[in-house]
Design an enzyme around this catalytic site. Structure first.
Site, PDB file in Angstrom:
ATOM      1  N   ASP A 294      50.800  22.000 -11.013  1.00  0.00           N
ATOM      2  CA  ASP A 294      51.931  22.106 -10.092  1.00  0.00           C
ATOM      3  C   ASP A 294      53.253  22.041 -10.836  1.00  0.00           C
ATOM      4  OD1 ASP A 294      53.397  22.255  -7.761  1.00  0.00           O
ATOM      5  OD2 ASP A 294      53.267  20.115  -7.356  1.00  0.00           O
TER       6      ASP A 294
ATOM      7  N   ASP B  98      58.190  27.889  -6.563  1.00  0.00           N
ATOM      8  CA  ASP B  98      57.241  26.781  -6.460  1.00  0.00           C
ATOM      9  C   ASP B  98      55.803  27.275  -6.463  1.00  0.00           C
ATOM     10  OD1 ASP B  98      56.256  24.155  -6.018  1.00  0.00           O
ATOM     11  OD2 ASP B  98      56.186  24.529  -3.863  1.00  0.00           O
TER      12      ASP B  98
END
Length: 403
Positions: free
Chosen positions: A101, A275
């Protein structure tokens, strides 16, 4: 997943540059990762609602005045498409399956496979705690040898060892590759802790704090490149733009962009984020309404996505993301969810779903879009901490018709 923003100092000379940084390309070490599709069946997941909840948590966190003490993040464990890497910890190494992430920076293990102390383990006496909106982990902070690949071995890497975790299924933890400041306030006896990218840089393994990310459309395998980017995956130069100064987007990998559908502007230049932990592309409500009207799409309540007919698909226009001086175009095929994965999101196999969805707030919030996986699978992205910039390049998948 995401804590604060000190690293986002804005010290860029130009609004946009092409291959401006001395980033290493093919010689930079890489880490391969695998796609993981989270089926909807057992958790009644609505793909749009899950992404919107993550985005709204990021908006709220980015606007708080006490980021250093909040220790908060938002999990990607509920993302419909997430990515995992096999990471070794200790010597001899125990292998862990970790979620990757860019929206968080704490690396930790122990959610499923227990941590195994070895001769390289060192307890820092620090207590680590991170809340992820849909989950949580707490435990002790250790220093240990972390092996990402044969040429990516980090001695004395700071890692969390979970004594308690909730909200993580079939994974062992997270490989956090976001901004260092996102670790502030998460460990009791440290202001912040170094990320794996920080450690690779400080050890001389990489020459700059940069990370290249390559996805393949349709949930295929991908690649992380530390210290630069892999030009064998790109079909153009990498175009860089400075990180935005607008809050709360400036707390993350934030950029400024506008969006046009065909020749019509649906979102004027504004701040938002890039993201990897978000599956879809989220845009401000007023821009979303314009997009829905222009496409003639209707809302499917089961998936939360817009759906169109075959005739409407044939009439779709290009969706252009104008970033710096470069326009990144999503073809009609790039605007739809992979039809082979329709049932994984609770949809009908013969429907056509769009990957553009409602952020849930009007433009002007300071975080007016999220370019998630559905955008990033079409463009190579580079997250350059050393030069406070983000870069994009086209790939062989940019105009693919795989969906």
């Amino acid at each position: 997943m995401f804590p604060s923003k000190a690293l986002l100092s804005i010290v860029l000379i130009a609004l946009s540059a092409v291959d401006a940084s001395p980033l290493r390309r093919e010689v930079a070490p890489t880490l391969n990762f695998a796609a993981r599709v989270n089926a909807r069946a057992n958790n009644n997941l609505n793909i749009a609602a899950a992404d919107r909840a993550r985005a709204q948590a990021m908006q709220q966190f980015g606007n708080t005045t006490s980021k250093r003490d909040s220790g908060s993040s938002f999990s990607i464990s509920s993302a419909v498409v997430s990515y995992t890497a096999q990471v070794g910890v200790g010597s001899p190494a125990t292998q862990y399956t970790l979620l990757i992430d860019t929206g968080s920076s704490n690396t930790w293990v122990g959610a499923k496979t227990p941590y195994v102390p070895t001769s390289t383990s060192e307890d820092t006496d620090g207590v680590v705690h991170v809340s992820y909106g849909s989950g949580i982990f707490a435990g002790e902070e250790f220093l240990d040898t972390v092996t990402l690949s044969s040429n990516l071995v980090i001695a004395k890497q700071s890692i969390g060892v979970a004594t308690f975790s909730e909200g993580f299924t079939d994974v062992d933890g997270i490989l956090g590759v976001g901004p260092t400041d996102l670790t502030q306030g998460t460990v009791s006896n440290a202001g912040s802790v170094p990320t794996v990218t920080d450690s690779l840089f400080s050890s001389g393994t990489i020459g700059t704090k940069a990370l290249g990310v390559y996805f393949a459309p349709g949930g295929g395998a991908g690649e992380l490149t530390f210290g630069g980017f892999d030009s064998s995956k790109t079909t153009s130069s990498v175009n860089y733009v400075p990180l935005t100064t607008t809050s709360p987007a400036s707390s993350y990998w934030g950029i400024d962009q506008s969006i046009t559908y065909g020749s019509s502007t649906i979102l004027s230049s504004t701040a938002g984020i890039v993201d990897t932990g978000t599956t879809l592309i989220l845009i401000a409500t007023d821009a979303y309404d314009k997009y829905q009207s222009a496409t003639g799409a209707t809302l499917d309540n089961n998936t939360g996505l817009l759906t169109i007919t075959s005739e409407q698909y044939d009439n779709l226009q290009t969706l252009n993301f104008n970033i710096g001086s470069t326009s990144y175009s999503l073809t009609p095929n790039a605007q739809i969810w992979p039809r082979s994965l329709n049932t994984d999101i609770g949809g009908d196999s013969d429907h056509i779903y769009l990957v553009i969805t409602d952020l849930g707030s009007k433009s002007g919030s300071g975080l007016d879009f999220v370019n998630g996986y559905s955008f990033l699978q079409r463009f190579y992205s580079v997250y350059d901490t050393s030069n406070s910039q983000v870069g994009f390049a086209t790939t062989s998948s940019t105009s693919a018709t795989s969906n």
